[in-house]
Scaffold this motif. Sequence first.
Motif, PDB file in Angstrom:
ATOM      1  N   THR A  76       0.837  -1.194   0.000  1.00 39.06           N
ATOM      2  CA  THR A  76       0.000   0.000   0.000  1.00 39.06           C
ATOM      3  C   THR A  76       0.875   1.248   0.000  1.00 39.06           C
ATOM      4  OG1 THR A  76      -0.079   0.077   2.413  1.00 39.06           O
ATOM      5  CG2 THR A  76      -1.792  -1.205   1.301  1.00 39.06           C
ATOM      6  N   PRO A  86      -7.916   6.746  -4.193  1.00 40.11           N
ATOM      7  CA  PRO A  86      -7.828   5.475  -3.477  1.00 40.11           C
ATOM      8  C   PRO A  86      -8.040   4.299  -4.426  1.00 40.11           C
ATOM      9  CG  PRO A  86      -9.143   7.033  -2.229  1.00 40.11           C
ATOM     10  CD  PRO A  86      -8.896   7.672  -3.576  1.00 40.11           C
ATOM     11  N   GLY A  87      -7.196   3.306  -4.297  1.00 36.18           N
ATOM     12  CA  GLY A  87      -7.285   2.133  -5.158  1.00 36.18           C
ATOM     13  C   GLY A  87      -6.381   2.189  -6.365  1.00 36.18           C
ATOM     14  N   SER A 183      -3.933   3.359  -0.493  1.00 34.31           N
ATOM     15  CA  SER A 183      -4.889   2.954   0.540  1.00 34.31           C
ATOM     16  C   SER A 183      -5.629   4.146   1.130  1.00 34.31           C
ATOM     17  CB  SER A 183      -4.173   2.193   1.659  1.00 34.31           C
ATOM     18  OG  SER A 183      -3.130   2.988   2.205  1.00 34.31           O
ATOM     19  N   ASP A 184      -4.986   5.305   1.150  1.00 32.18           N
ATOM     20  CA  ASP A 184      -5.606   6.486   1.764  1.00 32.18           C
ATOM     21  C   ASP A 184      -4.953   7.733   1.182  1.00 32.18           C
ATOM     22  OD1 ASP A 184      -3.371   7.229   4.118  1.00 32.18           O
ATOM     23  OD2 ASP A 184      -3.505   5.097   3.637  1.00 32.18           O
ATOM     24  N   ILE A 199      -9.863   2.761   8.380  1.00 34.85           N
ATOM     25  CA  ILE A 199      -9.913   3.020   6.938  1.00 34.85           C
ATOM     26  C   ILE A 199      -8.747   2.316   6.267  1.00 34.85           C
ATOM     27  CG2 ILE A 199      -9.622   4.796   5.165  1.00 34.85           C
ATOM     28  CD1 ILE A 199     -11.192   6.699   6.902  1.00 34.85           C
ATOM     29  N   PHE A 200      -7.551   2.488   6.834  1.00 39.28           N
ATOM     30  CA  PHE A 200      -6.370   1.832   6.274  1.00 39.28           C
ATOM     31  C   PHE A 200      -6.466   0.319   6.391  1.00 39.28           C
ATOM     32  CE2 PHE A 200      -2.195  -0.084   7.236  1.00 39.28           C
ATOM     33  CZ  PHE A 200      -1.626   0.026   5.972  1.00 39.28           C
ATOM     34  N   GLN A 202      -9.009  -1.748   6.578  1.00 44.93           N
ATOM     35  CA  GLN A 202      -9.981  -2.357   5.672  1.00 44.93           C
ATOM     36  C   GLN A 202      -9.528  -2.276   4.223  1.00 44.93           C
ATOM     37  OE1 GLN A 202     -13.666  -0.345   6.556  1.00 44.93           O
ATOM     38  NE2 GLN A 202     -13.688  -1.058   8.676  1.00 44.93           N
ATOM     39  N   ARG A 203      -9.022  -1.116   3.832  1.00 41.96           N
ATOM     40  CA  ARG A 203      -8.593  -0.965   2.442  1.00 41.96           C
ATOM     41  C   ARG A 203      -7.346  -1.786   2.151  1.00 41.96           C
ATOM     42  NH1 ARG A 203      -9.375   5.587   1.598  1.00 41.96           N
ATOM     43  NH2 ARG A 203     -11.641   5.628   1.829  1.00 41.96           N
ATOM     44  N   SER A 206      -8.275  -5.393   1.270  1.00 40.23           N
ATOM     45  CA  SER A 206      -8.827  -5.481  -0.083  1.00 40.23           C
ATOM     46  C   SER A 206      -7.754  -5.293  -1.138  1.00 40.23           C
ATOM     47  CB  SER A 206      -9.931  -4.431  -0.246  1.00 40.23           C
ATOM     48  OG  SER A 206     -10.415  -4.399  -1.567  1.00 40.23           O
ATOM     49  N   ILE A 207      -6.843  -4.362  -0.888  1.00 43.44           N
ATOM     50  CA  ILE A 207      -5.756  -4.100  -1.833  1.00 43.44           C
ATOM     51  C   ILE A 207      -4.874  -5.327  -2.002  1.00 43.44           C
ATOM     52  CG2 ILE A 207      -3.532  -2.892  -1.992  1.00 43.44           C
ATOM     53  CD1 ILE A 207      -5.051  -0.366  -1.041  1.00 43.44           C
ATOM     54  N   ARG A 210      -6.459  -8.002  -4.070  1.00 49.11           N
ATOM     55  CA  ARG A 210      -6.485  -7.655  -5.502  1.00 49.11           C
ATOM     56  C   ARG A 210      -5.105  -7.786  -6.138  1.00 49.11           C
ATOM     57  NH1 ARG A 210      -6.707  -2.156  -7.948  1.00 49.11           N
ATOM     58  NH2 ARG A 210      -6.846  -1.393  -5.817  1.00 49.11           N
TER      59      ARG A 210
END
Length: 224
Positions: A76, A86-87, A183-184, A199-200, A202-203, A206-207, A210
Amino acid sequence: MKTVVIVSAIVEWNGVKPLFPNENIRHFPYGECFDAQLGRWHVTFYHTGWGKIASAGAIQYIIDHCKPDLIVNLGTCGGFAGVVQPGDVILVERTFVYDIVELMGDLDISTYYASSLDLGWLAGPEPHPTRRGMLASADSDLPPGKIPFLRSKGALAADWESAALAWVAKKNNARLLILRAVSDLVSEEGGEAYDNIEIFNQRAKSIMERLVEQLPDWLDLVRL
């Protein structure tokens, strides 16, 4: 092709391990590791720990003991608000360190610890959407006040490890692929995850899912 995948932060590692519940976890001096099959590719995942010190030591250990054909770093990064979203996945082409302060002379530290990654062995086009560009690294979350300086240098985002990994890889003429997803976001007013670390967390999970899922497509592009 002998491939190793370096994962730095514990949150990132905790996003990877559940994807391979049946693999045998081993230990090396810097953390955990395990072998896995990704499509037709056999890879070894290493958790090396966060920050420049652990990253530099671990990648040199891996190069010396494993002699990989390719090293991949998945992780991240904190993106600059208004520059990335983000993403967004950054395919890292350049890195530099920004948290070294030299007051006694005129040594340009940011140049000495800057690296360009040779990606000529990737038979493009990229298999998934990416932003090619520069990451800045420090043993620090991204300070909002540093953003104007980092943007002036051409950076898109910042992390804790990429510059150390790139610098050591270059010293060893080792192939390194760094894929870092945002990520943020951080602006000059603050960071969206600084008062809400979930927030970090959870993301990041997912990151990592992926990036691991997409990794075989990147390995298919490698020209030995």
